[in-house]
Design a protein around this motif. Structure first.
Motif, PDB file in Angstrom:
ATOM      1  N   SER A 169       0.837  -1.198   0.000  1.00  9.93           N
ATOM      2  CA  SER A 169       0.000   0.000   0.000  1.00  9.93           C
ATOM      3  C   SER A 169       0.874   1.250   0.000  1.00  9.93           C
ATOM      4  N   ASP A 170       2.043   1.153   0.651  1.00  6.42           N
ATOM      5  CA  ASP A 170       2.950   2.301   0.627  1.00  6.42           C
ATOM      6  C   ASP A 170       3.488   2.539  -0.792  1.00  6.42           C
ATOM      7  N   ASP A 171       3.842   1.435  -1.473  1.00  9.10           N
ATOM      8  CA  ASP A 171       4.303   1.556  -2.869  1.00  9.10           C
ATOM      9  C   ASP A 171       3.249   2.237  -3.732  1.00  9.10           C
ATOM     10  N   VAL A 172       2.016   1.742  -3.600  1.00  7.66           N
ATOM     11  CA  VAL A 172       0.933   2.294  -4.416  1.00  7.66           C
ATOM     12  C   VAL A 172       0.732   3.766  -4.081  1.00  7.66           C
ATOM     13  N   TYR A 173       0.758   4.053  -2.795  1.00  7.83           N
ATOM     14  CA  TYR A 173       0.565   5.431  -2.359  1.00  7.83           C
ATOM     15  C   TYR A 173       1.574   6.354  -3.034  1.00  7.83           C
ATOM     16  N   LYS A 174       2.836   5.916  -3.021  1.00  8.93           N
ATOM     17  CA  LYS A 174       3.892   6.766  -3.597  1.00  8.93           C
ATOM     18  C   LYS A 174       3.707   6.961  -5.096  1.00  8.93           C
ATOM     19  N   ILE A 175       3.428   5.872  -5.789  1.00  4.98           N
ATOM     20  CA  ILE A 175       3.266   5.965  -7.248  1.00  4.98           C
ATOM     21  C   ILE A 175       2.085   6.851  -7.612  1.00  4.98           C
ATOM     22  N   VAL A 176       0.986   6.647  -6.890  1.00  2.00           N
ATOM     23  CA  VAL A 176      -0.225   7.389  -7.172  1.00  2.00           C
ATOM     24  C   VAL A 176      -0.021   8.884  -6.920  1.00  2.00           C
ATOM     25  N   LYS A 177       0.626   9.192  -5.825  1.00  2.00           N
ATOM     26  CA  LYS A 177       0.870  10.601  -5.500  1.00  2.00           C
ATOM     27  C   LYS A 177       1.844  11.233  -6.487  1.00  2.00           C
ATOM     28  N   LYS A 178       2.865  10.447  -6.838  1.00  2.00           N
ATOM     29  CA  LYS A 178       3.884  10.966  -7.750  1.00  2.00           C
ATOM     30  C   LYS A 178       3.269  11.291  -9.106  1.00  2.00           C
ATOM     31  N   GLU A 179       2.368  10.431  -9.555  1.00  2.10           N
ATOM     32  CA  GLU A 179       1.798  10.621 -10.893  1.00  2.10           C
ATOM     33  C   GLU A 179       0.478  11.375 -10.850  1.00  2.10           C
ATOM     34  N   GLY A 180       0.107  11.838  -9.681  1.00  2.00           N
ATOM     35  CA  GLY A 180      -1.080  12.673  -9.554  1.00  2.00           C
ATOM     36  C   GLY A 180      -2.375  12.002  -9.954  1.00  2.00           C
ATOM     37  N   LYS A 181      -2.464  10.693  -9.741  1.00  3.78           N
ATOM     38  CA  LYS A 181      -3.683   9.985 -10.125  1.00  3.78           C
ATOM     39  C   LYS A 181      -4.763  10.158  -9.064  1.00  3.78           C
ATOM     40  N   THR A 182      -5.981   9.988  -9.515  1.00  7.25           N
ATOM     41  CA  THR A 182      -7.110  10.015  -8.605  1.00  7.25           C
ATOM     42  C   THR A 182      -7.489   8.570  -8.299  1.00  7.25           C
ATOM     43  N   VAL A 183      -7.836   8.314  -7.041  1.00 10.40           N
ATOM     44  CA  VAL A 183      -8.088   6.923  -6.652  1.00 10.40           C
ATOM     45  C   VAL A 183      -9.373   6.798  -5.842  1.00 10.40           C
ATOM     46  N   ILE A 184     -10.149   5.760  -6.140  1.00 10.05           N
ATOM     47  CA  ILE A 184     -11.205   5.348  -5.208  1.00 10.05           C
ATOM     48  C   ILE A 184     -10.829   3.967  -4.700  1.00 10.05           C
ATOM     49  N   LEU A 185     -10.601   3.873  -3.381  1.00 13.42           N
ATOM     50  CA  LEU A 185     -10.179   2.616  -2.776  1.00 13.42           C
ATOM     51  C   LEU A 185     -11.320   2.060  -1.928  1.00 13.42           C
ATOM     52  N   VAL A 186     -11.678   0.814  -2.204  1.00 14.63           N
ATOM     53  CA  VAL A 186     -12.665   0.148  -1.355  1.00 14.63           C
ATOM     54  C   VAL A 186     -11.918  -0.694  -0.342  1.00 14.63           C
ATOM     55  N   THR A 187     -12.267  -0.561   0.923  1.00 15.28           N
ATOM     56  CA  THR A 187     -11.576  -1.374   1.928  1.00 15.28           C
ATOM     57  C   THR A 187     -12.470  -1.668   3.124  1.00 15.28           C
ATOM     58  N   HIS A 188     -12.162  -2.766   3.791  1.00 19.71           N
ATOM     59  CA  HIS A 188     -12.830  -3.111   5.043  1.00 19.71           C
ATOM     60  C   HIS A 188     -12.059  -2.547   6.215  1.00 19.71           C
ATOM     61  N   ASN A 189     -10.836  -2.157   5.885  1.00 21.43           N
ATOM     62  CA  ASN A 189      -9.860  -1.906   6.931  1.00 21.43           C
ATOM     63  C   ASN A 189      -9.769  -0.405   7.225  1.00 21.43           C
ATOM     64  N   ILE A 190     -10.162  -0.028   8.427  1.00 22.65           N
ATOM     65  CA  ILE A 190     -10.209   1.403   8.768  1.00 22.65           C
ATOM     66  C   ILE A 190      -8.805   2.005   8.768  1.00 22.65           C
ATOM     67  N   GLU A 191      -7.831   1.246   9.295  1.00 26.28           N
ATOM     68  CA  GLU A 191      -6.445   1.745   9.322  1.00 26.28           C
ATOM     69  C   GLU A 191      -5.979   2.094   7.916  1.00 26.28           C
ATOM     70  N   GLU A 192      -6.332   1.196   6.989  1.00 23.96           N
ATOM     71  CA  GLU A 192      -5.918   1.409   5.610  1.00 23.96           C
ATOM     72  C   GLU A 192      -6.577   2.661   5.044  1.00 23.96           C
ATOM     73  N   ALA A 193      -7.863   2.800   5.320  1.00 25.62           N
ATOM     74  CA  ALA A 193      -8.598   3.957   4.812  1.00 25.62           C
ATOM     75  C   ALA A 193      -7.972   5.242   5.336  1.00 25.62           C
ATOM     76  N   VAL A 194      -7.669   5.266   6.630  1.00 25.38           N
ATOM     77  CA  VAL A 194      -7.133   6.492   7.221  1.00 25.38           C
ATOM     78  C   VAL A 194      -5.733   6.786   6.688  1.00 25.38           C
ATOM     79  N   SER A 195      -4.895   5.748   6.615  1.00 23.67           N
ATOM     80  CA  SER A 195      -3.507   6.025   6.224  1.00 23.67           C
ATOM     81  C   SER A 195      -3.362   6.278   4.731  1.00 23.67           C
ATOM     82  N   PHE A 196      -4.334   5.883   3.955  1.00 20.68           N
ATOM     83  CA  PHE A 196      -4.177   5.946   2.503  1.00 20.68           C
ATOM     84  C   PHE A 196      -4.850   7.167   1.871  1.00 20.68           C
TER      85      PHE A 196
END
Ligand SMILES: Nc1ncnc2c1ncn2[C@@H]1O[C@H](COP(=O)(O)OP(=O)(O)OP(=O)(O)O)[C@@H](O)[C@H]1O
Ligand SMILES: [Mg+2]
Lengths: 247, 269
Positions: A169-196
């Motif tokens: 998730s950290d890798d994805v976060y970096k790539i997405v931010k670097k390339e300025g992409k927009t993301v909709i992430l579906v998750t069950h995990n609250i920690e993931e939602a908050v940190s991402f």
């Protein structure tokens, strides 16, 4: 900020022989360019359905999905779904092949992603010889290779153990931010939602409605790890936890 | 393939060695069993325990084969049977594949003809023998038609089930990647049915053999099936036994060929 996508009064019912299932009821939200949104909600509340509708796979709904002109969307499904008869490299370029855009530039990008995810030496391997985390990365490369403006990720990390989960998730976060992409992430995990994400949309149980939208602000922390260490992290976590509990 | 050590450790060498020994043991036992069976057969017949007239014997079968070769028709019979098997097999698979594809593309048609396929499938095709002979005449066409009647329906059903068994999830994946109907068919539905198609090869081999021999019984002109019928008619049961042994050998070889093909095609699954 520019609107990339707007969902207006979206309602979706499934029709089956046994009866009608109300999946989504009157959902509204907007997404800005470059924003990362998380959708959290109880199991079976209609999150995957919402992604299918936004992507355009499911056209049987009421309400409106307004997209920016020529918006390129890529959708990563809930499981990695690699084809066993193709090497992981062939799997990764499947989308490019189907869309007939195997240009040098696109292939270079795929190679860059293989390097980035430390998969280069496994290119000629078949999926059965890889670990779950590696397969998930290949599925991610397959999605990113299409160079979408908007990425729809349906629980992309759920099959992984905690450690790979954080790493990927950290890798994805970096790539997405670097390339300025927009993301909709579906998750069950609250920690993931908050940190991402920049905003977390909390959905109620089926038929899902928007329960709350929580803005997350960690002031330019550039990795998942740093965001998780922020002093406000637990506050956000508790807020979403409460929202989910009331539903 | 990555992930394996290049230099073999002592344990790995021992493991490979044990595998080899095990394989040799099995093969030796098989050879012994076969030789034992042949010797027992020969001895029992020579001692008069079982009738040489009915059960023939290995030495008599060899003599029969030599006689058949001298009369110049032995290899022709084998050749004809193999030719019929080959043609019926290929036709059965190709037609089965095409029809299954049509049914897959036109689900309405598939639903409509489903009960008729089931009925045809369980119908004993031998019953159609007289009809076939009248329509096609006593020639190779009748043999092939009989074999097709027996293998085709099963091929259609197996291959069709392979097609509709495609993982819904991967189907969805292809849609998310923007695949056209044609791309879904050629890049997903057909490749993911390789396994079922090969499985239908195996079934088809044995069904085709059954059909061809039945056809040869019916037409009674040439081939191994004819040899058997002829042997019965002239009360030379050496011919019958020779035919049966030949069929055994042929089915074994065909089966092995399919296995080799399977290992080649399904290496990565
Ligand atoms: N094709 C379908 N036909 C009928 N009902 C469906 C269909 N797909 C989903 N549903 C129902 O709609 C509801 C929402 O499903 P959906 O898959 O969108 O939920 P989800 O939030 O993604 O669940 P999960 O968290 O388990 O992935 C569920 O109750 C499900 O049973
Ligand atoms: Mg889901």
């Amino acid at each position: 900020m520019n609107d990339l996508l707007e969902v207006v009064n979206l309602t979706k019912n499934y029709h089956t022989k046994k009866g009608e299932i109300e999946a989504i009821k009157n959902i509204n939200f907007k997404i800005n360019e470059g924003e990362i949104i998380s959708l959290v909600g109880p199991s079976g509340c209609g999150k995957s359905t919402l992604l299918s509708i936004i992507f355009g796979l499911d056209k049987d709904y009421k309400g409106k999905v307004i997209k920016k002109d020529n918006l390129k969307i890529a959708y990563m499904l809930q499981s990695d779904a690699l084809l066993p008869w193709l090497t992981i490299y062939e799997n990764a370029i499947l989308g490019l092949k189907i869309n007939k855009i195997l240009t040098k530039e696109n292939l270079d990008y795929v190679n860059y992603l293989f390097n980035f995810y430390n998969l280069s030496e496994f290119k000629e391997n078949y999926p059965k010889n890889l670990s779950g985390g590696m397969k998930q990365r290949v599925a991610l490369i397959r999605t990113l290779a299409l160079k979408p403006d908007l990425l729809l990720l349906d629980e992309p990390f759920c099959a992984l153990d905690q450690q790979s989960r954080l790493m990927i998730s950290d890798d994805v976060y970096k790539i997405v931010k670097k390339e300025g992409k927009t993301v909709i992430l579906v998750t069950h995990n609250i920690e993931e939602a908050v940190s991402f994400s920049d905003r977390v949309i909390v959905l109620s149980k089926r038929p899902s409605e928007v329960k709350n939208i929580v803005h997350i602000d960690f002031k330019n922390k550039s990795s998942i790890y740093e965001r998780r260490k922020d002093s406000n992290y637990h506050q956000y976590f508790d807020k979403i936890w409460e929202d989910l509990e009331i539903t | 393939m990555g992930g394996f050590r290049n230099n073999l450790s002592i344990e790995q060498k021992k493991y490979l060695h044990d595998l080899k020994i095990d394989k040799i043991k099995v093969m030796l036992a098989q050879a012994l069993l076969l030789i034992g069976f042949l010797v027992l057969w020969e001895v029992l017949v020579n001692k008069g325990v079982i009738s040489a007239f009915i059960y023939s014997s290995p030495s008599r079968i060899i003599k029969t084969i030599i006689e058949l070769i001298k009369n110049h028709n032995f290899f022709i019979h084998i050749y004809i049977t193999l030719k019929e098997v080959f043609i019926s097999f290929v036709l059965g698979i190709v037609l089965g594949f095409i029809i299954a594809l049509i049914l897959y593309e036109f689900k309405f048609l598939a639903k409509v003809i489903d009960p008729f396929l089931t009925m045809l499938n369980s119908l004993p095709k031998v019953a159609l023998g007289p009809l076939i002979i009248i329509v096609c005449g006593a020639n190779i066409k009748s043999v092939i038609l009989m074999a097709l009647l027996i293998n085709l329906i099963v091929n259609i059903i197996t291959i069709y089930n392979g097609f509709i068994g495609v993982d819904e999830y991967i189907l969805k994946l292809f849609k998310t990647l923007g695949a056209s109907k044609w791309q879904i068919l050629t890049k997903l539905v057909i490749p993911s049915s390789y396994q079922t198609i090969i499985a239908s090869f195996k079934l088809c081999t044995s069904l085709t053999l059954i059909g061809v021999i039945m056809g040869e019984f019916l037409v009674s002109k040439s081939g191994i099936g004819y040899l058997i019928v002829y042997g019965k008619q002239v009360f030379n049961l050496n011919y019958v036994m020779t035919g049966i042994i030949l069929l055994g050998i042929i089915s074994y070889i065909l089966y092995k060929l399919i296995i080799i093909l399977e290992n080649k095609l399904l290496k990565h699954l």
